[in-house]
Structure formats: structure tokens, C-alpha cells
Design a protein around this motif. Structure first.
Motif, PDB file in Angstrom:
ATOM      1  N   ALA A  57       0.841  -1.192   0.000  1.00 55.02           N
ATOM      2  CA  ALA A  57       0.000   0.000   0.000  1.00 55.02           C
ATOM      3  C   ALA A  57       0.879   1.246   0.000  1.00 55.02           C
ATOM      4  O   ALA A  57       1.671   1.454   0.912  1.00 55.02           O
ATOM      5  N   LYS A  58       0.727   2.078  -1.019  1.00 56.76           N
ATOM      6  CA  LYS A  58       1.576   3.259  -1.152  1.00 56.76           C
ATOM      7  C   LYS A  58       0.747   4.539  -1.025  1.00 56.76           C
ATOM      8  O   LYS A  58      -0.458   4.541  -1.224  1.00 56.76           O
ATOM      9  N   ASN A  60      -5.378   6.649  -0.498  1.00 60.89           N
ATOM     10  CA  ASN A  60      -4.726   5.914  -1.581  1.00 60.89           C
ATOM     11  C   ASN A  60      -4.456   4.472  -1.167  1.00 60.89           C
ATOM     12  O   ASN A  60      -4.667   3.536  -1.947  1.00 60.89           O
ATOM     13  N   ARG A  61      -3.989   4.289   0.058  1.00 56.13           N
ATOM     14  CA  ARG A  61      -3.688   2.932   0.538  1.00 56.13           C
ATOM     15  C   ARG A  61      -4.960   2.101   0.641  1.00 56.13           C
ATOM     16  O   ARG A  61      -4.955   0.901   0.303  1.00 56.13           O
ATOM     17  N   ALA A  97      -6.063   0.937  -2.780  1.00 61.93           N
ATOM     18  CA  ALA A  97      -5.115  -0.014  -3.349  1.00 61.93           C
ATOM     19  C   ALA A  97      -5.229  -1.385  -2.679  1.00 61.93           C
ATOM     20  O   ALA A  97      -5.148  -2.427  -3.351  1.00 61.93           O
ATOM     21  N   ILE A  98      -5.404  -1.410  -1.369  1.00 62.69           N
ATOM     22  CA  ILE A  98      -5.563  -2.685  -0.660  1.00 62.69           C
ATOM     23  C   ILE A  98      -6.842  -3.389  -1.107  1.00 62.69           C
ATOM     24  O   ILE A  98      -6.839  -4.602  -1.377  1.00 62.69           O
ATOM     25  N   TRP A 156       2.142  -2.705   4.768  1.00 58.83           N
ATOM     26  CA  TRP A 156       1.745  -1.343   5.159  1.00 58.83           C
ATOM     27  C   TRP A 156       2.994  -0.600   5.635  1.00 58.83           C
ATOM     28  O   TRP A 156       3.388  -0.723   6.792  1.00 58.83           O
ATOM     29  N   GLU A 200       5.134   9.000   4.270  1.00 60.50           N
ATOM     30  CA  GLU A 200       3.827   9.190   3.635  1.00 60.50           C
ATOM     31  C   GLU A 200       2.681   8.952   4.620  1.00 60.50           C
ATOM     32  O   GLU A 200       1.603   9.530   4.476  1.00 60.50           O
ATOM     33  N   PHE A 232      -1.179   0.240  10.950  1.00 56.32           N
ATOM     34  CA  PHE A 232      -2.551  -0.049  10.532  1.00 56.32           C
ATOM     35  C   PHE A 232      -3.475  -0.249  11.725  1.00 56.32           C
ATOM     36  O   PHE A 232      -4.602   0.269  11.745  1.00 56.32           O
ATOM     37  N   ASN A 238       2.833  -4.259   9.132  1.00 51.28           N
ATOM     38  CA  ASN A 238       3.564  -3.002   9.201  1.00 51.28           C
ATOM     39  C   ASN A 238       5.040  -3.255   8.916  1.00 51.28           C
ATOM     40  O   ASN A 238       5.631  -4.181   9.477  1.00 51.28           O
ATOM     41  N   GLY A 292      -0.740   2.957  -5.104  1.00 54.82           N
ATOM     42  CA  GLY A 292      -1.688   3.754  -4.349  1.00 54.82           C
ATOM     43  C   GLY A 292      -2.918   4.043  -5.171  1.00 54.82           C
ATOM     44  O   GLY A 292      -3.684   4.969  -4.866  1.00 54.82           O
TER      45      GLY A 292
END
Length: 274
Positions: A8-9, A14-15, A18-19, A37, A42, A47, A62, A123
Motif C-alpha cells: 500500500a503506497k 490511496n492505501r 489499493a488494498i 503497510w 507518507e 494499521f 507493518n 496507491g
């Protein structure tokens, strides 16, 4: 065994998209998956500080900023252009935002034809996903939801959400000027004289201007928007949740945050743009 490594970026919204894209793709391609994660510049927050574990889905892992930079990123000056070298032999296919992707309707076919480990670092919303999947993946922590509800007085349906993105988002500034929001809010008052507005924005001047126009109808965070601390990211999820609890949202052009809030609550979203 086919396995997607879903990295996830970007920022929070965005994350999230994307996830959801990656988990949906894994399901349709018959693949196992891991979600990575990065806790980095950023988004400096693990999480689990934001969301509960999801039933039937793998919890995101993470990883440190350094590990993300070398093991899951594209070649960049920051990783001394060594990322590709360090990733050699780890993945049978790499898909990242810095590369040419297959068309959306061919991604599952491409994944299905590839064995082993597949890196997807993005993302973006790169594969369709259902709203129900999104809401199961991102179950907001109860203390965050309680704070969002408190700000709305426990009655979100008496509120309309307003999300105005500013600071570094040039597209939102140009395409979603403040006048559009003021006009929409005046229209809501004409139709629903008791309406109140939950305002989420990253710009203090916008808060002040709308307070001058609408007075006590405006409810917003007491804090300045910050995304460089864990507290700031938690506050962002409070804001997103508050918007999601409203009966509708007016959002900004080119803002994934507006879309994320609407998805989180299955809330009607109107993007205001010229």
C-alpha cells in the motif's frame, strides 16, 4: 503457490483503495496474498491504530520505512537505485505505479498466468472491488468512531459532509473552488433549514471563511490537519468517519479522501467541479 504481495503506497485514502483492489484481485485470480503497510513519511501510523482486524482477511503487516524503500519500491535515488537488484529473484512479476500496467480487464488474466510471488506496489484503484469488501477491510476502531459520532451529536443524518482539499492538491484547488461549496451549502439550507455541515479540510483559511458564512452550522476538527504524525493520521480517520456518517457528502475533484469517506459509509457523494 501463487501469492500477491500487496504494498500500500501513498497517503491514507490511496492505501485503502489499493488494498481493496489487491484483495479483490487475489480473490478473482485464486491467489493467496500478503498486505504490506509501510510506516514511513507518507503515513506515520501502524494499521492497527486505525482499523480493527477484518474477519476472513489477512491483516496488513507493518514494515519500516527502510525496508519498504529497498524491498518494495522502484529504483530511486533514495534507495541508491538498488531496489531492483535487491528484489531480483524475489518476484516473478512486478507491477508498480512507475510501470506500464495491463488494462484493468486483463490484470486478472496476467496474474492468473503467472506463478510464484507477484509484487503489486500501488496507491491506485487498479482493480474493481465491492463496497462491502472495502467496508469489511476497513473497520474503524471503536474509539475513533465514537469521537466522530460525538462531533455529530450522535445524529449524523442531520449533517451534510463537506470535504475541501487544498494545500498541495493543485487539481482540487483549480477544479473545486470554494464558491461551488458555498452555493451547494446554501442550496441545502434552502431545502433543509435545520441542516448542519461537518467540514473536513486541510486549510485553516477555508474553515474561517465558511464559519463566517454559515456560523454555528459548521462543525469541524479543532486541530490543524497534519499527516506527519501518528496523532494526525488518527485525526484524519476521525474526519473520514465523520463524513461517512453524514447523509451525503460534497467532495473535491481529484481527491481520494472524498471517495474513501463515501465508500466507508456507503454515503452518497457529489464531487463539485468546474
Amino acid at each position: 503457490m501463487k501469492q500477491l504481495i500487496i504494498v500500500a503506497k501513498g497517503g491514507l485514502a490511496n492505501r485503502m483503495r489499493a488494498i481493496a483492489s489487491g484483495v479483490s484481485l487475489a480473490s478473482h485470480a485464486g491467489a493467496d496474498y500478503r498486505v504490506v503497510w509501510p510506516v514511513n513519511s507518507e503515513l506515520k501510523c501502524p494499521f492497527e491504530k486505525l482499523f480493527l482486524p477484518s474477519h476472513g482477511f489477512h491483516a496488513p503487516e507493518n514494515v519500516s520505512a527502510l525496508k519498504a524503500l529497498f524491498l518494495y519500491d522502484d529504483n530511486r535515488k533514495r534507495n541508491l537505485m538498488l531496489a531492483r537488484l535487491l528484489q531480483t529473484g524475489r518476484y516473478n512479476l512486478r507491477l508498480t505505479d512507475g510501470m506500464q500496467w495491463p488494462e484493468p480487464d486483463r490484470i486478472a488474466e496476467t496474474i492468473g498466468a503467472t506463478s510464484g510471488r507477484i509484487l503489486i506496489a500501488s496507491g491506485l484503484s487498479y482493480y474493481p472491488f465491492a463496497g462491502a469488501l472495502y467496508r469489511e477491510l476497513f473497520r474503524v476502531r471503536p474509539e475513533i468512531e465514537a469521537e466522530a459520532s460525538r462531533r455529530l451529536g450522535g445524529d449524523g443524518k442531520s449533517f451534510v459532509g463537506i470535504h475541501i482539499r487544498r494545500t498541495d492538491n493543485r487539481m482540487s484547488i483549480e477544479r473545486s473552488p470554494l464558491e461551488l461549496f458555498i452555493n451547494a451549502m446554501q442550496g441545502e439550507i434552502a431545502s433543509h433549514p435545520e441542516v448542519k455541515f461537518y467540514l473536513a479540510t486541510d486549510d485553516e483559511a477555508t474553515k474561517q471563511t465558511l464559519r463566517e458564512h454559515f456560523g454555528a452550522r459548521i462543525v469541524c476538527s479543532p486541530a490543524k490537519a497534519r499527516r506527519d504524525t501518528q496523532e494526525g493520521i488518527v485525526e484524519a480517520v476521525v474526519e473520514m468517519t465523520a463524513l461517512s456518517l453524514c447523509r451525503g457528502i460534497y467532495g473535491s475533484y481529484w481527491s481520494s479522501f472524498s471517495e474513501a469517506a463515501a465508500l466507508l459509509g456507503a454515503t452518497p457523494l457529489t464531487i463539485l467541479s468546474v
